[in-house]
Design an enzyme around this catalytic site. Structure first.
Site, PDB file in Angstrom:
ATOM      1  N   ASN A 236       0.951  -1.068   0.189  1.00  0.00           N
ATOM      2  CA  ASN A 236       0.055  -0.087  -0.070  1.00  0.00           C
ATOM      3  C   ASN A 236       1.011   1.032   0.008  1.00  0.00           C
ATOM      4  OD1 ASN A 236      -1.805   2.294   0.454  1.00  0.00           O
ATOM      5  ND2 ASN A 236      -2.294   1.234   2.615  1.00  0.00           N
TER       6      ASN A 236
ATOM      7  N   LYS B  59       0.115   4.351  -0.263  1.00  0.00           N
ATOM      8  CA  LYS B  59      -0.591   5.423   0.182  1.00  0.00           C
ATOM      9  C   LYS B  59      -0.327   6.664  -0.697  1.00  0.00           C
ATOM     10  CE  LYS B  59      -0.081   3.569   4.609  1.00  0.00           C
ATOM     11  NZ  LYS B  59      -0.076   3.675   6.240  1.00  0.00           N
TER      12      LYS B  59
ATOM     13  N   HIS C 219      -9.293   1.032   4.983  1.00  0.00           N
ATOM     14  CA  HIS C 219      -8.000   1.133   5.654  1.00  0.00           C
ATOM     15  C   HIS C 219      -8.246   1.927   6.902  1.00  0.00           C
ATOM     16  CE1 HIS C 219      -3.844   2.504   6.434  1.00  0.00           C
ATOM     17  NE2 HIS C 219      -3.484   1.519   6.031  1.00  0.00           N
TER      18      HIS C 219
ATOM     19  N   GLU D 127      -6.836   4.568   7.873  1.00  0.00           N
ATOM     20  CA  GLU D 127      -6.625   5.898   7.528  1.00  0.00           C
ATOM     21  C   GLU D 127      -7.678   6.313   7.018  1.00  0.00           C
ATOM     22  OE1 GLU D 127      -2.924   5.693   5.586  1.00  0.00           O
ATOM     23  OE2 GLU D 127      -1.937   5.230   7.494  1.00  0.00           O
TER      24      GLU D 127
ATOM     25  N   GLU E 159      -4.982  -5.400  10.648  1.00  0.00           N
ATOM     26  CA  GLU E 159      -4.013  -4.092  10.924  1.00  0.00           C
ATOM     27  C   GLU E 159      -4.398  -3.299  12.224  1.00  0.00           C
ATOM     28  OE1 GLU E 159      -2.003  -2.812   7.101  1.00  0.00           O
ATOM     29  OE2 GLU E 159      -4.054  -1.796   7.413  1.00  0.00           O
TER      30      GLU E 159
ATOM     31  N   GLY F 194       2.942   1.644  10.780  1.00  0.00           N
ATOM     32  CA  GLY F 194       4.099   2.726  10.731  1.00  0.00           C
ATOM     33  C   GLY F 194       4.761   3.014  11.967  1.00  0.00           C
TER      34      GLY F 194
ATOM     35  N   SER G 240       3.918  -2.609  10.357  1.00  0.00           N
ATOM     36  CA  SER G 240       5.433  -2.596  10.345  1.00  0.00           C
ATOM     37  C   SER G 240       5.840  -3.866   9.960  1.00  0.00           C
ATOM     38  CB  SER G 240       5.652  -2.402  11.966  1.00  0.00           C
ATOM     39  OG  SER G 240       5.240  -1.191  12.234  1.00  0.00           O
TER      40      SER G 240
HETATM   41  C1  PEP Z   1      -0.673   0.006   6.396  1.00  0.00           C
HETATM   42  O1  PEP Z   1      -0.781   1.360   6.438  1.00  0.00           O
HETATM   43  O2  PEP Z   1      -1.372  -0.575   5.864  1.00  0.00           O
HETATM   44  C2  PEP Z   1       0.656  -0.449   6.814  1.00  0.00           C
HETATM   45  C3  PEP Z   1       0.592  -1.905   7.376  1.00  0.00           C
HETATM   46  O3  PEP Z   1       1.578   0.303   6.984  1.00  0.00           O
HETATM   47  P1  PEP Z   1       3.178   0.199   7.578  1.00  0.00           P
HETATM   48  O4  PEP Z   1       3.599  -1.239   6.944  1.00  0.00           O
HETATM   49  O5  PEP Z   1       4.002   1.037   7.402  1.00  0.00           O
HETATM   50  O6  PEP Z   1       3.018  -0.296   9.042  1.00  0.00           O
END
Ligand code: PEP
Length: 249
Positions: free
Chosen positions: A8, A10, A93, A95, A163, A169, A207
């Site tokens: 992803n 973003k 997601h 966000e 998630e 992040g 992460s």
């Molecule tokens: C995400 O935003 O879907 C995500 C998993 O981000 P990250 O891998 O940076 O934690």
């Protein structure tokens, strides 16, 4: 189509850097016959990425879709995505939920529209830190699932991405055994609440890097990963896909 490793991007990428990403990915992926690896670039780069990956097995998806089409200024419909060869979308997601106020009920509508169009969805769920600290993660996830998916006939390829919001992040991930148990819980709840008793694949997101991928992918109920930050580097993303391919079961 079952997708296991999804990047992803973003709101990142550029016409120039996308070309270097493809170069780095291509020379780092061990198996050129990849069929379960995908990238979700911003809408404006979907077309470019679809052309650049036409001779790779890499699938291209969108990061979101609208629940409808027509008089909806600024939105992108499923048909517009399908039209350019995009084959799936991330929906829900954290966000989108937090920044854009998307509720479980609104996401349910997106899912219904996608299912009606035969468009594959990677549906994200995950708990905030407070729920994790209070030990109420499962209740929170169950509510997200029931309000968004209950009594829907889920299509083949429908996938959940688990998630934990506090892991996105941050470099922090839950205990691996806890993630595995949560994935089993999610599979059971989706199976018992969907109309066709559908058991989804469940990807872990939060992460994930090439350093922790191996231990994650050894777990029985972790069917792959949704990757944010680490997917921005073509070499690192290919490395995670290589680890998934070699996970040994
Ligand atoms: C995400 O935003 O879907 C995500 C998993 O981000 P990250 O891998 O940076 O934690």
């Amino acid at each position: 189509m079952s997708l296991s490793i999804i990047g992803n991007w973003k709101s990142n990428g550029s016409l120039e850097s996308n070309k270097s990403w493809i170069h780095d990915f291509k020379y780092s992926i061990n198996d050129p016959e990849i069929s379960n690896v995908a990238i979700c670039p911003p809408f404006t780069y979907l077309d470019q990425m679809i052309s650049l990956t036409s001779n790779l097995g890499l699938s291209i998806g969108s990061q979101d879709i609208d629940s409808s089409s027509g008089a909806r200024t600024g939105s992108i419909s499923i048909n517009a995505c399908k039209d350019i060869g995009c084959c799936f979308s991330i929906v829900g997601h954290s966000e989108r939920r937090e920044i854009f106020g998307e509720s479980n009920m609104y996401l349910r509508q997106k899912l219904i529209t996608a299912q009606e169009s035969g468009f594959q969805v990677i549906f994200c769920i995950g708990e905030p830190k407070e729920q994790q600290l209070a030990g109420t993660t499962n209740n929170f996830l169950e509510k997200q699932i029931i309000e968004s998916l209950s009594d829907l006939e889920l299509l083949d390829g429908f996938t959940i991405a688990y998630e934990p919001i506090w892991a996105i992040g941050t470099g922090k991930i839950p205990d691996i055994k806890d993630i595995n148990a949560t994935h089993k819980f999610i599979k059971d709840i989706v199976q018992s609440s969907s109309k066709n008793n559908f058991t989804p694949n469940v990807l872990y997101g939060g992460s994930v890097t090439s350093k922790n991928a191996e231990v994650l992918f050894k777990e029985k109920y972790i069917d792959g990963a949704l990757i944010g930050g680490a997917s921005l580097n073509g070499k690192e993303f290919a490395e995670i896909a290589n680890i998934f391919k070699n996970r040994g079961f």
